[in-house]
Design an enzyme around this catalytic site. Structure first.
Site, PDB file in Angstrom:
ATOM      1  N   LYS A   1     -32.134  16.394   1.772  1.00  0.00           N
ATOM      2  CA  LYS A   1     -31.054  17.333   2.125  1.00  0.00           C
ATOM      3  C   LYS A   1     -31.604  18.694   2.550  1.00  0.00           C
ATOM      4  O   LYS A   1     -31.132  19.282   3.510  1.00  0.00           O
ATOM      5  CB  LYS A   1     -30.117  17.560   0.931  1.00  0.00           C
ATOM      6  CG  LYS A   1     -29.222  16.402   0.581  1.00  0.00           C
ATOM      7  CD  LYS A   1     -28.096  16.831  -0.342  1.00  0.00           C
ATOM      8  CE  LYS A   1     -28.553  17.593  -1.574  1.00  0.00           C
ATOM      9  NZ  LYS A   1     -29.268  16.766  -2.570  1.00  0.00           N
TER      10      LYS A   1
ATOM     11  N   ARG B   1     -21.466  20.392  -6.272  1.00  0.00           N
ATOM     12  CA  ARG B   1     -21.977  19.212  -6.976  1.00  0.00           C
ATOM     13  C   ARG B   1     -20.974  18.704  -7.986  1.00  0.00           C
ATOM     14  O   ARG B   1     -21.204  17.662  -8.591  1.00  0.00           O
ATOM     15  CB  ARG B   1     -23.275  19.554  -7.693  1.00  0.00           C
ATOM     16  CG  ARG B   1     -24.534  19.322  -6.841  1.00  0.00           C
ATOM     17  CD  ARG B   1     -25.687  19.905  -7.581  1.00  0.00           C
ATOM     18  NE  ARG B   1     -26.958  19.319  -7.356  1.00  0.00           N
ATOM     19  CZ  ARG B   1     -27.970  19.979  -6.779  1.00  0.00           C
ATOM     20  NH1 ARG B   1     -27.798  21.187  -6.317  1.00  0.00           N
ATOM     21  NH2 ARG B   1     -29.147  19.421  -6.679  1.00  0.00           N
TER      22      ARG B   1
ATOM     23  N   ARG C   1     -43.595  15.380  -3.505  1.00  0.00           N
ATOM     24  CA  ARG C   1     -43.142  16.558  -2.746  1.00  0.00           C
ATOM     25  C   ARG C   1     -43.829  17.839  -3.229  1.00  0.00           C
ATOM     26  O   ARG C   1     -43.975  18.068  -4.419  1.00  0.00           O
ATOM     27  CB  ARG C   1     -41.629  16.674  -2.944  1.00  0.00           C
ATOM     28  CG  ARG C   1     -41.006  17.831  -2.224  1.00  0.00           C
ATOM     29  CD  ARG C   1     -39.524  17.667  -2.172  1.00  0.00           C
ATOM     30  NE  ARG C   1     -38.872  18.054  -3.422  1.00  0.00           N
ATOM     31  CZ  ARG C   1     -37.570  18.241  -3.523  1.00  0.00           C
ATOM     32  NH1 ARG C   1     -36.782  18.058  -2.484  1.00  0.00           N
ATOM     33  NH2 ARG C   1     -37.038  18.586  -4.669  1.00  0.00           N
TER      34      ARG C   1
ATOM     35  N   ARG D   1     -42.633  21.299  -7.761  1.00  0.00           N
ATOM     36  CA  ARG D   1     -41.545  21.844  -8.585  1.00  0.00           C
ATOM     37  C   ARG D   1     -41.611  21.215  -9.964  1.00  0.00           C
ATOM     38  O   ARG D   1     -41.835  20.018 -10.090  1.00  0.00           O
ATOM     39  CB  ARG D   1     -40.200  21.513  -7.941  1.00  0.00           C
ATOM     40  CG  ARG D   1     -39.821  22.472  -6.852  1.00  0.00           C
ATOM     41  CD  ARG D   1     -38.594  22.025  -6.108  1.00  0.00           C
ATOM     42  NE  ARG D   1     -37.496  21.574  -6.949  1.00  0.00           N
ATOM     43  CZ  ARG D   1     -36.300  21.266  -6.481  1.00  0.00           C
ATOM     44  NH1 ARG D   1     -36.046  21.369  -5.200  1.00  0.00           N
ATOM     45  NH2 ARG D   1     -35.348  20.855  -7.304  1.00  0.00           N
TER      46      ARG D   1
ATOM     47  N   ARG E   1     -32.496  14.046 -13.419  1.00  0.00           N
ATOM     48  CA  ARG E   1     -31.709  14.628 -12.331  1.00  0.00           C
ATOM     49  C   ARG E   1     -30.850  13.567 -11.655  1.00  0.00           C
ATOM     50  O   ARG E   1     -29.704  13.810 -11.308  1.00  0.00           O
ATOM     51  CB  ARG E   1     -32.633  15.294 -11.297  1.00  0.00           C
ATOM     52  CG  ARG E   1     -33.217  16.601 -11.803  1.00  0.00           C
ATOM     53  CD  ARG E   1     -34.369  17.076 -10.951  1.00  0.00           C
ATOM     54  NE  ARG E   1     -33.978  17.486  -9.616  1.00  0.00           N
ATOM     55  CZ  ARG E   1     -34.842  17.594  -8.605  1.00  0.00           C
ATOM     56  NH1 ARG E   1     -36.115  17.301  -8.779  1.00  0.00           N
ATOM     57  NH2 ARG E   1     -34.435  17.992  -7.432  1.00  0.00           N
TER      58      ARG E   1
END
Ligand code: AMP
Length: 219
Positions: free
Chosen positions: A13, A88, A127, A160, A171
């Site tokens: 996203k 969300r 990532r 992260r 998550r």
């Protein structure tokens, strides 16, 4: 135009929102980025957000909604924006409708980017983010030219804290868009599903095609 990008974490996203914002000249509002900035500044908001982010949980609605409302009141958000990671929850979706309605605006389209859990865990655990400019890299799909260094600004690449596998699983548990949230947009024909498992360019193409279709009906 006001666009929303919905989907579980790890569907690309952030990358897609940046591309679309650039292509269409829209403001990019990413609540995750806003919270991370607040954490870096060690503000009161940052300290509060961090306690939730570290556990992979959502920051409470009232805090998130107030932060976004303040943001859309700024002059650069007057002509439109692409929301990334917001709303969300159903509560946030209703608050956004209301905030835009007060400004005589509305959500034009909600783009729902989908991907399986397997693909998501693989993507997130590889990532890396530049701590200078926020550029996103990936061990397999988009490695930097020099290890741990940003190609653009020479900044340091960091993983992260919430991209570690155990937090990713949390998550996913908390942050897949709920049936109610999707129904909120689907019921009024504002929701378009986009397959997020293809390569980045294919997903961008599908997103832009969906937006173009809506633009034609808005005109
Ligand atoms: P993201 O970068 O979008 O994955 O967001 C990182 C973290 O920020 C999330 O795991 C949440 O803890 C928090 N966050 C971001 N956006 C929201 C939101 N709309 N509502 C609540 N918490 C959020």
């Amino acid at each position: 135009m006001y666009l929303i990008l919905l989907g579980p974490p790890g569907t690309g996203k952030g990358t897609q929102a940046k591309r679309i914002a650039e292509r269409l000249g829209l403001l990019h509002i990413a609540t995750g980025d806003m919270f991370r900035e607040a954490v870096q500044q060690d503000s009161e908001l940052g300290r509060l957000a961090k306690s939730y982010m570290d556990r992979g949980e959502l920051v409470p609605d009232e805090v998130t909604i107030a932060m976004v409302e303040e943001r859309i009141d700024q002059p650069d958000a007057r002509e439109g924006a692409i929301f990334d990671g917001y709303p969300r929850t159903l509560e946030q979706a209703r608050a956004l409708d209301e905030a835009l309605r007060r400004r005589d605006k509305a959500v034009d389209i909600a783009l729902h980017v989908t991907a399986s859990d397997d693909v998501i865990v693989r993507r997130l655990s590889g990532r890396w983010l530049c701590d200078g400019c926020g550029e996103i890299y990936h061990e397999q799909h988009r490695p930097p030219k020099q290890e741990s260094k940003c190609d653009g600004c020479d900044g340091q690449l960091k993983q992260r804290a919430d991209d570690k596998p155990a937090v990713v699983r949390e998550r996913l548990r908390h942050q897949r868009p709920s049936v109610e949230l999707l129904a909120h947009y689907r019921d009024r024909d504002d929701l378009v599903d986009i397959d997020g498992e293809g390569d980045i360019d294919a997903v961008t193409r599908d997103l832009l095609a969906a937006i173009e279709k809506i633009k034609a009906t808005v005109r």
